[in-house]
Design a protein around this motif. Structure first.
Motif, PDB file in Angstrom:
ATOM      1  N   GLY A 130       0.096 -55.483  18.927  1.00 52.00           N
ATOM      2  CA  GLY A 130      -0.597 -54.721  19.955  1.00 52.00           C
ATOM      3  C   GLY A 130      -2.102 -54.869  19.941  1.00 52.00           C
ATOM      4  O   GLY A 130      -2.799 -54.197  20.711  1.00 52.00           O
ATOM      5  N   LEU A 131      -2.623 -55.756  19.097  1.00 53.64           N
ATOM      6  CA  LEU A 131      -4.070 -55.886  18.962  1.00 53.64           C
ATOM      7  C   LEU A 131      -4.530 -57.330  19.111  1.00 53.64           C
ATOM      8  O   LEU A 131      -3.845 -58.251  18.684  1.00 53.64           O
ATOM      9  N   HIS A 132      -5.693 -57.499  19.720  1.00 54.65           N
ATOM     10  CA  HIS A 132      -6.409 -58.760  19.654  1.00 54.65           C
ATOM     11  C   HIS A 132      -7.363 -58.690  18.464  1.00 54.65           C
ATOM     12  O   HIS A 132      -7.819 -57.604  18.082  1.00 54.65           O
ATOM     13  N   ALA A 133      -7.689 -59.835  17.889  1.00 53.13           N
ATOM     14  CA  ALA A 133      -8.676 -59.882  16.808  1.00 53.13           C
ATOM     15  C   ALA A 133      -9.345 -61.246  16.812  1.00 53.13           C
ATOM     16  O   ALA A 133      -8.660 -62.270  16.760  1.00 53.13           O
ATOM     17  N   ILE A 134     -10.669 -61.248  16.885  1.00 53.41           N
ATOM     18  CA  ILE A 134     -11.406 -62.510  16.822  1.00 53.41           C
ATOM     19  C   ILE A 134     -12.281 -62.505  15.569  1.00 53.41           C
ATOM     20  O   ILE A 134     -13.097 -61.612  15.376  1.00 53.41           O
ATOM     21  N   PRO A 135     -12.101 -63.484  14.677  1.00 53.97           N
ATOM     22  CA  PRO A 135     -12.918 -63.558  13.461  1.00 53.97           C
ATOM     23  C   PRO A 135     -14.383 -63.803  13.808  1.00 53.97           C
ATOM     24  O   PRO A 135     -14.701 -64.576  14.723  1.00 53.97           O
ATOM     25  N   LEU A 136     -15.273 -63.148  13.063  1.00 56.21           N
ATOM     26  CA  LEU A 136     -16.714 -63.278  13.311  1.00 56.21           C
ATOM     27  C   LEU A 136     -17.429 -64.008  12.181  1.00 56.21           C
ATOM     28  O   LEU A 136     -18.199 -64.916  12.422  1.00 56.21           O
ATOM     29  N   TYR A 137     -17.189 -63.602  10.937  1.00 64.08           N
ATOM     30  CA  TYR A 137     -17.843 -64.265   9.807  1.00 64.08           C
ATOM     31  C   TYR A 137     -17.069 -63.970   8.531  1.00 64.08           C
ATOM     32  O   TYR A 137     -16.228 -63.068   8.477  1.00 64.08           O
ATOM     33  N   VAL A 138     -17.350 -64.762   7.502  1.00 66.28           N
ATOM     34  CA  VAL A 138     -16.681 -64.650   6.205  1.00 66.28           C
ATOM     35  C   VAL A 138     -17.656 -64.060   5.192  1.00 66.28           C
ATOM     36  O   VAL A 138     -18.832 -64.416   5.178  1.00 66.28           O
ATOM     37  N   GLU A 139     -17.160 -63.148   4.353  1.00 68.40           N
ATOM     38  CA  GLU A 139     -17.975 -62.529   3.316  1.00 68.40           C
ATOM     39  C   GLU A 139     -17.702 -63.161   1.955  1.00 68.40           C
ATOM     40  O   GLU A 139     -16.551 -63.474   1.631  1.00 68.40           O
ATOM     41  N   GLN A 140     -18.732 -63.316   1.176  1.00 67.92           N
ATOM     42  CA  GLN A 140     -18.568 -63.823  -0.186  1.00 67.92           C
ATOM     43  C   GLN A 140     -17.901 -62.759  -1.057  1.00 67.92           C
ATOM     44  O   GLN A 140     -18.154 -61.571  -0.905  1.00 67.92           O
TER      45      GLN A 140
ATOM     46  N   ARG B 263     -21.740 -60.524  -9.560  1.00 71.30           N
ATOM     47  CA  ARG B 263     -21.889 -61.969  -9.580  1.00 71.30           C
ATOM     48  C   ARG B 263     -20.873 -62.595  -8.613  1.00 71.30           C
ATOM     49  O   ARG B 263     -19.758 -62.091  -8.475  1.00 71.30           O
ATOM     50  N   PRO B 264     -21.253 -63.696  -7.930  1.00 67.55           N
ATOM     51  CA  PRO B 264     -20.297 -64.397  -7.057  1.00 67.55           C
ATOM     52  C   PRO B 264     -19.076 -64.857  -7.851  1.00 67.55           C
ATOM     53  O   PRO B 264     -19.201 -65.312  -8.990  1.00 67.55           O
ATOM     54  N   LEU B 265     -17.897 -64.733  -7.236  1.00 64.60           N
ATOM     55  CA  LEU B 265     -16.647 -65.110  -7.886  1.00 64.60           C
ATOM     56  C   LEU B 265     -15.984 -66.220  -7.083  1.00 64.60           C
ATOM     57  O   LEU B 265     -15.747 -66.079  -5.881  1.00 64.60           O
ATOM     58  N   THR B 266     -15.681 -67.332  -7.749  1.00 64.47           N
ATOM     59  CA  THR B 266     -15.043 -68.476  -7.074  1.00 64.47           C
ATOM     60  C   THR B 266     -13.541 -68.472  -7.328  1.00 64.47           C
ATOM     61  O   THR B 266     -13.053 -67.838  -8.251  1.00 64.47           O
ATOM     62  N   GLY B 267     -12.817 -69.213  -6.488  1.00 62.63           N
ATOM     63  CA  GLY B 267     -11.380 -69.372  -6.687  1.00 62.63           C
ATOM     64  C   GLY B 267     -10.557 -68.170  -6.275  1.00 62.63           C
ATOM     65  O   GLY B 267      -9.413 -68.016  -6.720  1.00 62.63           O
ATOM     66  N   VAL B 268     -11.094 -67.301  -5.430  1.00 63.57           N
ATOM     67  CA  VAL B 268     -10.373 -66.105  -4.970  1.00 63.57           C
ATOM     68  C   VAL B 268     -10.509 -66.005  -3.450  1.00 63.57           C
ATOM     69  O   VAL B 268     -11.352 -66.670  -2.844  1.00 63.57           O
ATOM     70  N   PRO B 269      -9.676 -65.168  -2.816  1.00 60.10           N
ATOM     71  CA  PRO B 269      -9.788 -65.035  -1.364  1.00 60.10           C
ATOM     72  C   PRO B 269     -11.143 -64.485  -0.939  1.00 60.10           C
ATOM     73  O   PRO B 269     -11.773 -63.728  -1.673  1.00 60.10           O
ATOM     74  N   GLU B 270     -11.585 -64.904   0.245  1.00 58.93           N
ATOM     75  CA  GLU B 270     -12.759 -64.313   0.871  1.00 58.93           C
ATOM     76  C   GLU B 270     -12.280 -63.340   1.949  1.00 58.93           C
ATOM     77  O   GLU B 270     -11.163 -63.456   2.439  1.00 58.93           O
ATOM     78  N   SER B 271     -13.102 -62.386   2.289  1.00 61.97           N
ATOM     79  CA  SER B 271     -12.723 -61.474   3.364  1.00 61.97           C
ATOM     80  C   SER B 271     -13.365 -61.940   4.654  1.00 61.97           C
ATOM     81  O   SER B 271     -14.448 -62.526   4.663  1.00 61.97           O
ATOM     82  N   GLN B 272     -12.669 -61.673   5.754  1.00 65.22           N
ATOM     83  CA  GLN B 272     -13.133 -62.120   7.059  1.00 65.22           C
ATOM     84  C   GLN B 272     -13.317 -60.898   7.956  1.00 65.22           C
ATOM     85  O   GLN B 272     -12.384 -60.123   8.164  1.00 65.22           O
ATOM     86  N   VAL B 273     -14.517 -60.718   8.475  1.00 66.73           N
ATOM     87  CA  VAL B 273     -14.794 -59.607   9.384  1.00 66.73           C
ATOM     88  C   VAL B 273     -14.446 -60.047  10.803  1.00 66.73           C
ATOM     89  O   VAL B 273     -14.760 -61.167  11.221  1.00 66.73           O
ATOM     90  N   ALA B 274     -13.783 -59.153  11.541  1.00 70.26           N
ATOM     91  CA  ALA B 274     -13.327 -59.490  12.886  1.00 70.26           C
ATOM     92  C   ALA B 274     -13.566 -58.317  13.835  1.00 70.26           C
ATOM     93  O   ALA B 274     -13.723 -57.169  13.410  1.00 70.26           O
ATOM     94  N   LEU B 275     -13.598 -58.626  15.117  1.00 70.24           N
ATOM     95  CA  LEU B 275     -13.620 -57.602  16.161  1.00 70.24           C
ATOM     96  C   LEU B 275     -12.205 -57.476  16.709  1.00 70.24           C
ATOM     97  O   LEU B 275     -11.584 -58.467  17.081  1.00 70.24           O
ATOM     98  N   SER B 276     -11.689 -56.244  16.761  1.00 67.99           N
ATOM     99  CA  SER B 276     -10.323 -56.018  17.222  1.00 67.99           C
ATOM    100  C   SER B 276     -10.312 -54.972  18.324  1.00 67.99           C
ATOM    101  O   SER B 276     -11.104 -54.021  18.301  1.00 67.99           O
ATOM    102  N   TRP B 277      -9.395 -55.134  19.287  1.00 64.38           N
ATOM    103  CA  TRP B 277      -9.255 -54.186  20.391  1.00 64.38           C
ATOM    104  C   TRP B 277      -7.815 -54.286  20.924  1.00 64.38           C
ATOM    105  O   TRP B 277      -7.101 -55.254  20.648  1.00 64.38           O
ATOM    106  N   PRO B 278      -7.340 -53.302  21.696  1.00 65.90           N
ATOM    107  CA  PRO B 278      -5.959 -53.329  22.196  1.00 65.90           C
ATOM    108  C   PRO B 278      -5.703 -54.504  23.125  1.00 65.90           C
ATOM    109  O   PRO B 278      -6.567 -54.886  23.916  1.00 65.90           O
ATOM    110  N   GLU B 279      -4.498 -55.071  23.049  1.00 67.64           N
ATOM    111  CA  GLU B 279      -4.153 -56.235  23.866  1.00 67.64           C
ATOM    112  C   GLU B 279      -4.268 -55.954  25.360  1.00 67.64           C
ATOM    113  O   GLU B 279      -4.616 -56.836  26.136  1.00 67.64           O
ATOM    114  N   ASP B 280      -3.959 -54.738  25.772  1.00 66.11           N
ATOM    115  CA  ASP B 280      -3.941 -54.417  27.201  1.00 66.11           C
ATOM    116  C   ASP B 280      -5.237 -53.774  27.680  1.00 66.11           C
ATOM    117  O   ASP B 280      -5.289 -53.191  28.762  1.00 66.11           O
ATOM    118  N   GLN B 281      -6.299 -53.864  26.880  1.00 73.62           N
ATOM    119  CA  GLN B 281      -7.559 -53.210  27.247  1.00 73.62           C
ATOM    120  C   GLN B 281      -8.751 -54.169  27.205  1.00 73.62           C
ATOM    121  O   GLN B 281      -9.838 -53.796  26.780  1.00 73.62           O
TER     122      GLN B 281
END
Length: 222
Positions: free
Chosen positions: A62-72, A156-174
């Motif tokens: 029920g949601l749209h989501a467009i990725p905006l940027y990746v966080e370390q 400290r920065p950590l390598t070899g692990v998932p990064e988080s992705q910030v996105a904008l989300s809104w209802p599919e029908d809106q």
């Protein structure tokens, strides 16, 4: 005029986009609402928010989501911890460390690093308190480490692990004009971009016309 309610999860800073909204749509108020990561998707589904800035992954039904940027991704540690001697940390460096895994963790783990403490804190803020007490270490997106900054902790920065992705989300029908304007703003489109809806035009003020120079009357002959 009806406003627009934009939610955002902790660590995400929408101030720049809010200023751009005000510049482009001054007659439509933008209300910023901070929400928890757990409740963000459902608040949009229930139309309590018009859109939300959150971290992926989420249940996209029920949601749209467009990725905006990746966080370390970083590891939060006490300032006197041996790990602080390095500029960058690997998962091998955490193999023997006790690790906190809060229930509101936003990272998409397959196998979290280190030895997990079974008693999971409910919130990231609670986990940060436990790090300060020397209970364990914590892996989070860098923006959350900054949000929960303390004088006795660092990260400290950590390598070899998932990064988080910030996105904008809104209802599919809106996906209306206001959502399209917001998408254009967060994606860095200019006001004149052809991909977004047209903004209401303001009438240009007429430039004042210069007055004609007074004509000299011809002298009469005597």
């Amino acid at each position: 005029m009806t406003g627009f309610r934009l939610g955002y999860v902790p660590g995400v800073t929408p101030a720049k986009w809010s200023r751009m909204w005000t510049e482009r749509l001054p007659r439509i108020p933008l209300e910023l609402v901070q929400v928890s990561a757990a409740e963000a998707p459902e608040l949009v589904r229930r139309a309590e928010l018009d859109a939300v800035l959150l971290r992926l992954p989420i249940d996209r039904i029920g949601l749209h989501a467009i990725p905006l940027y990746v966080e370390q991704t970083v590891v939060v540690v006490p300032k006197d911890h041996v790990i602080t001697a390095a500029d960058e940390i690997t998962t091998d460096d955490l193999a023997d460390e006790l690790m906190l895994h809060p229930e509101d963790d936003v990272l998409d783990w397959a196998h979290p690093p280190g030895r997990l403490i079974e008693d999971r804190p409910a919130r990231t803020a609670d986990a940060v308190e436990l790090v300060a007490m020397g209970t364990g270490l914590l892996v989070v997106p860098q923006s959350l480490a900054r949000l929960h900054h303390r004088k006795d902790l660092t990260y400290r920065p950590l390598t070899g692990v998932p990064e988080s992705q910030v996105a904008l989300s809104w209802p599919e029908d809106q996906t209306g004009e206001l959502v399209e304007h917001l998408i254009g703003i967060v994606r860095g489109r200019t006001v004149n971009s052809s991909r977004g809806p047209a903004l209401p035009k303001t009438k240009a003020k007429a430039k004042p016309q210069p007055r004609p120079a007074p004509q000299k009357k011809p002298r009469r002959r005597r």
